[in-house]
Design an enzyme around this catalytic site. Structure first.
Site, PDB file in Angstrom:
ATOM      1  N   HIS A 360       0.832  -1.206   0.000  1.00 31.61           N
ATOM      2  CA  HIS A 360       0.000   0.000   0.000  1.00 31.61           C
ATOM      3  C   HIS A 360       0.865   1.254   0.000  1.00 31.61           C
ATOM      4  CE1 HIS A 360      -3.191   2.845   1.368  1.00 31.61           C
ATOM      5  NE2 HIS A 360      -3.928   2.081   0.593  1.00 31.61           N
ATOM      6  N   CYS A 361       1.996   1.206   0.694  1.00 34.61           N
ATOM      7  CA  CYS A 361       2.889   2.374   0.810  1.00 34.61           C
ATOM      8  C   CYS A 361       3.553   2.754  -0.512  1.00 34.61           C
ATOM      9  CB  CYS A 361       3.997   2.104   1.827  1.00 34.61           C
ATOM     10  SG  CYS A 361       3.453   1.571   3.443  1.00 34.61           S
TER      11      CYS A 361
END
Length: 370
Positions: A360-361
């Site tokens: 997600h990052c």
């Protein structure tokens, strides 16, 4: 390959005034952005292992959504050989590769028009606990991504990373006090002032404040490693049953908040628990490949903030990190139960975790606006 070294049109209004809001991650997406990892004081072997992993993530996303990757000019030829051919490489300079945090938050209106919010960025804490210096190139990333799509840009007067907020698209924003109220982000703003700015720029009404994120998360506890929305009225929480683990009180406190709150529509939340992998630790061999620089040292024996919650929802796919053979299958099964209509795709992601984040990052979705 394209070049995005021109600024996007800057607006002087606020999204909420113009009828724009941040949609949920499960809304239709026209693209997902990533950034090339190369920083030798963060990624071992000058990013070689991470680059191979990013290519696998891009491939997994590409089955559902077009992928764009920002690449500094010096690395374009290398990126063309490593990245899948379907990835659109765009010349963008950066200090590191965390597209979630340096990329724009794209907002939409009822007609399906897209615009972007460009937040302030200080490398997760500036000179007070930040992760590297300088971060001047990162500050320019969002505008260049928006230019690539021809979206107008709102410049928000707030230091904020995309990984520090989650929304349900129906008026609710979830975040952590550990990050947003940290003195190294917006020391001159009160909680109420920060909420007011998030109302202005995300067009949300209700806030769910968790006290802390994942233990040892160097971003100061980003929400996207700890808890996310699965759909309106449902959340997924990073969890351990081990009461002796330092993560337990953090997850238990979060569970208490979630069980006793309602969202913007007045719904009580359905809470899914996703098991913690590991605990996982950086090995001697892994730490050796990272050079000394202005980045945070990577030390052997250091606990890694591994979490299966750090996944991406992109159209009909869930792309999640494979982190621990003992729990990977359990996480995949749980995600399939939560998202029965989605294809669940696991990607070996330890190399991303070693750099301080996960799937997600390193991604930032661009909604379709439909």
């Amino acid at each position: 390959m394209t070049n995005a070294n021109v600024d996007a049109t800057q607006l002087t209004t606020k999204p909420s005034e113009d009828g724009f809001y941040m949609p949920a991650e499960w809304a239709a997406q026209q693209a997902v952005w990533m950034i090339w990892p190369y920083r030798p004081d963060n990624w071992r072997s000058a990013g070689a292992y991470a680059q191979a992993t990013f290519a696998k993530v891009a491939d997994a996303i590409g089955g559902a959504t077009p992928v764009y990757m920002g690449v500094p000019q010096a690395f374009l030829a290398e990126a063309q050989t490593v990245m899948p051919s379907h990835v659109t490489l765009v010349e963008i300079d950066s200090n590191d590769c965390w597209a979630r945090d340096t990329g724009p938050t794209v907002v939409v209106n009822a007609e399906g028009e897209c615009r972007g919010v460009d937040w302030g960025f200080n490398a997760w804490g500036g000179h007070n606990g930040g992760l590297y210096f300088p971060w001047d190139k990162d500050e320019q990333v969002a505008a260049q991504m928006l230019k690539q799509h021809g979206f107008a840009r709102y410049s928000a007067p707030l230091i904020l990373e995309g990984g520090s907020i989650h929304v349900d698209g129906e008026g609710t924003c979830m975040t952590t006090a550990e990050c947003l109220l940290n003195a190294n982000r917006n020391p001159d703003l009160t909680k109420e002032q920060i909420e007011a700015l998030l109302r202005d720029y995300l067009n949300v009404k209700q806030f769910i404040w968790l006290e802390e994120g994942v233990y040892m998360d160097e971003t100061d506890g980003h929400i996207d490693n700890m808890c996310c929305f699965a759909r309106p009225g449902e959340v997924i929480l990073h969890w351990t049953d081990d009461e002796t683990d330092p993560q337990y009180p953090r997850s238990k406190a979060a569970l208490d908040v979630l069980q006793n709150t309602v969202d913007a529509q007045g719904r009580k939340l359905k809470i899914h628990l996703l098991p913690q992998p590991g605990p996982l630790y950086c090995t001697e061999e892994e730490s050796k490949g990272v050079t000394e620089g202005t980045g945070v040292p990577r030390t052997a024996g250091e606990r890694l903030a591994g979490s299966y919650v750090n996944f991406l929802i992109t159209n009909d796919r869930i792309v999640f990190p494979l982190l621990d053979p003992a729990t990977d299958d359990i996480a995949a099964q749980k995600l399939q139960e939560i998202f029965p209509e989605h294809k669940i795709v696991g990607v070996p992601a330890r190399e991303i975790l070693l750099g301080g984040g996960n799937i997600h990052c390193i991604t930032q979705q661009i909604p379709s606006g439909k």
